[in-house]
Write an enzyme that holds these catalytic residues in place. Sequence first.
Site, short mmCIF file in Angstrom:
data_model
loop_
_atom_site.label_atom_id
_atom_site.label_comp_id
_atom_site.label_asym_id
_atom_site.label_seq_id
_atom_site.Cartn_x
_atom_site.Cartn_y
_atom_site.Cartn_z
N ASP A 28 0.82 -1.22 0.00
CA ASP A 28 0.00 0.00 0.00
C ASP A 28 0.85 1.27 0.00
OD1 ASP A 28 -2.25 -1.70 0.30
OD2 ASP A 28 -1.81 -1.80 2.43
N LYS A 52 1.39 2.50 -5.07
CA LYS A 52 1.90 2.00 -6.35
C LYS A 52 1.05 2.48 -7.52
CE LYS A 52 3.56 -2.25 -4.36
NZ LYS A 52 2.61 -2.36 -3.25
N GLY A 105 -4.81 -4.51 -4.36
CA GLY A 105 -5.93 -3.69 -4.81
C GLY A 105 -5.41 -2.33 -5.20
N HIS A 106 -5.65 -1.94 -6.44
CA HIS A 106 -5.23 -0.61 -6.86
C HIS A 106 -6.47 0.18 -7.19
CE1 HIS A 106 -1.18 -2.01 -7.02
NE2 HIS A 106 -1.49 -2.94 -7.88
N GLN A 134 2.02 -6.01 -3.01
CA GLN A 134 2.41 -6.08 -1.58
C GLN A 134 3.77 -5.37 -1.39
OE1 GLN A 134 1.32 -9.43 -2.96
NE2 GLN A 134 -0.68 -8.61 -2.56
P1 IMP Z 1 -2.85 -12.77 2.11
O1 IMP Z 1 -1.89 -12.27 1.07
O2 IMP Z 1 -4.29 -12.47 1.79
O3 IMP Z 1 -2.61 -14.22 2.42
O4 IMP Z 1 -2.56 -11.98 3.49
C1 IMP Z 1 -1.32 -12.14 4.19
C2 IMP Z 1 -0.87 -10.81 4.78
O5 IMP Z 1 -0.52 -9.91 3.74
C3 IMP Z 1 -1.97 -10.08 5.58
O6 IMP Z 1 -1.34 -9.37 6.64
C4 IMP Z 1 -2.54 -9.09 4.56
O7 IMP Z 1 -3.15 -7.98 5.19
C5 IMP Z 1 -1.28 -8.71 3.83
N1 IMP Z 1 -1.53 -8.25 2.46
C6 IMP Z 1 -1.81 -9.00 1.38
N2 IMP Z 1 -1.95 -8.24 0.29
C7 IMP Z 1 -1.74 -6.98 0.68
C8 IMP Z 1 -1.71 -5.74 -0.02
O8 IMP Z 1 -1.90 -5.64 -1.25
N3 IMP Z 1 -1.44 -4.64 0.75
C9 IMP Z 1 -1.18 -4.72 2.07
N4 IMP Z 1 -1.19 -5.85 2.75
C10 IMP Z 1 -1.46 -6.98 2.07
#
Ligand code: IMP
Length: 430
Positions: free
Chosen positions: A13, A16, A40-41, A221
């Site tokens: 976040d 990007k 998510g963008h 991420q």
């Molecule tokens: P998962 O990727 O849904 O398995 O989540 C694993 C961890 O990564 C959690 O703490 C989520 O909140 C974090 N996470 C996954 N995708 C994002 C993102 O795009 N932005 C911020 N945190 C993310």
Amino acid sequence: MTAVVIVGAQWGDEGKGKVVDIYTEAADMVVRYAGGPNAGHTLVVGGDRLVVRLIPSGILRPRSACLLGQGMVVDPETLSTEIAELERRGLLVDRDLLVSDRAHMILPYHVLVDTLREQGASAIGTTKRGVGPCYEDKAARVGIRMGALRDAARLRAGVEVALARWAPVIRSLGGGVPAADEVCAHVRRFEGSVVSRLTDTGARVDEAISAGRRVLFEGAQGALLDVDHGTYPFVTSSSAVAGGACTGAGVGPSRIDAVVGLTKAYTTRVGGGPFPTELEDDVGELIRRRGGEFGSVTGRPRRTGWLDLPALRYARRVNGLDGIALTKLDVLSGLSEVRVCVAYRTPAGETRDFPIDDLARAEPVYQTLPGWGPVDGARSLGDLPASARAYVDLVVRESGCPLFLLSVGPDRAATIVARDPWDIPRRAGG
Ligand code: IMP
């Protein structure tokens, strides 16, 4: 003529969407290489807000081809919804939107397992999109790849194998096991919009680089969520660092010319896990509100805190950053003072390193700087108030990362470009 990787240098976040949008103005191809619909963008199209989870943010630029590489995990339902939405807005006319046939498919049982686990004691705060369980299947060699959408019998056989493996887990978590027929019927509803876009995306990327086109690899991420280099086990399940662009898009490291790390002027984290510079006070709340720090996929309020320079130095190392794009400087405007973590106090003494394996016992050492007023009108570094400039200089000096870009507001115009990654010469032999 270069291949540039844009990567998150924090916990995701980092802004990007805006930076990728600026860099893709000159890009011929934009490639996502890791993660899935957990990203998510938020894109603003003709005044409307549109959130894309799988399709690269580069989709806003009419001339760039958009690719979903094989390091991704793709939910066919989310993908077809995004495709339909983009078609409705006329954004897919005369352009390539291609999906790797080797990317792994997120199926309903992955989402079910992710959701059920998050209701239990071992929850880590995932996005519940099925990302982790899908990567588990990939590593266990029972995953189903997107290419299976071309072959109903292969899809069916794969679903049966995977379901047999997941059934005891689902039952132990108190869930109902879906029938293979049901799963296959669900997935096949999306064949129509997806199958014609399936291809060997790695070959396309290679052709584009060989032809001297500009290719942007859009990370998802951030480094601290990387499965190897992040704050394990509070991480995502993919390679979110720059090296992930090689394995996830199918290109060798010698093909990459520049890596730009994104960092906000402060830090956020969504989900569980250590966050030493977290602010659980009014300042943290102000940053959350001003910065709009709510998850674009889940809507969850993001945790907020001061910038962590040891973490940024760590991100520089694990990504091989050539420089940084520093975003959201404007969010800190109006604070009387701003703090920044410059080192850690640990049981073994003070360190400038990020003590990633012992964060619970590490205490941030802060430097306090005077705050600054509005910066969103600045169009060059010289326009910044002296204290804001001093903050930026400190970040650059202490992180060891030259500044590529500074974002001082949400608008495209509120951007100071210090150095253009596309000007970096192509690596010899790449
Ligand atoms: P998962 O990727 O849904 O398995 O989540 C694993 C961890 O990564 C959690 O703490 C989520 O909140 C974090 N996470 C996954 N995708 C994002 C993102 O795009 N932005 C911020 N945190 C993310």
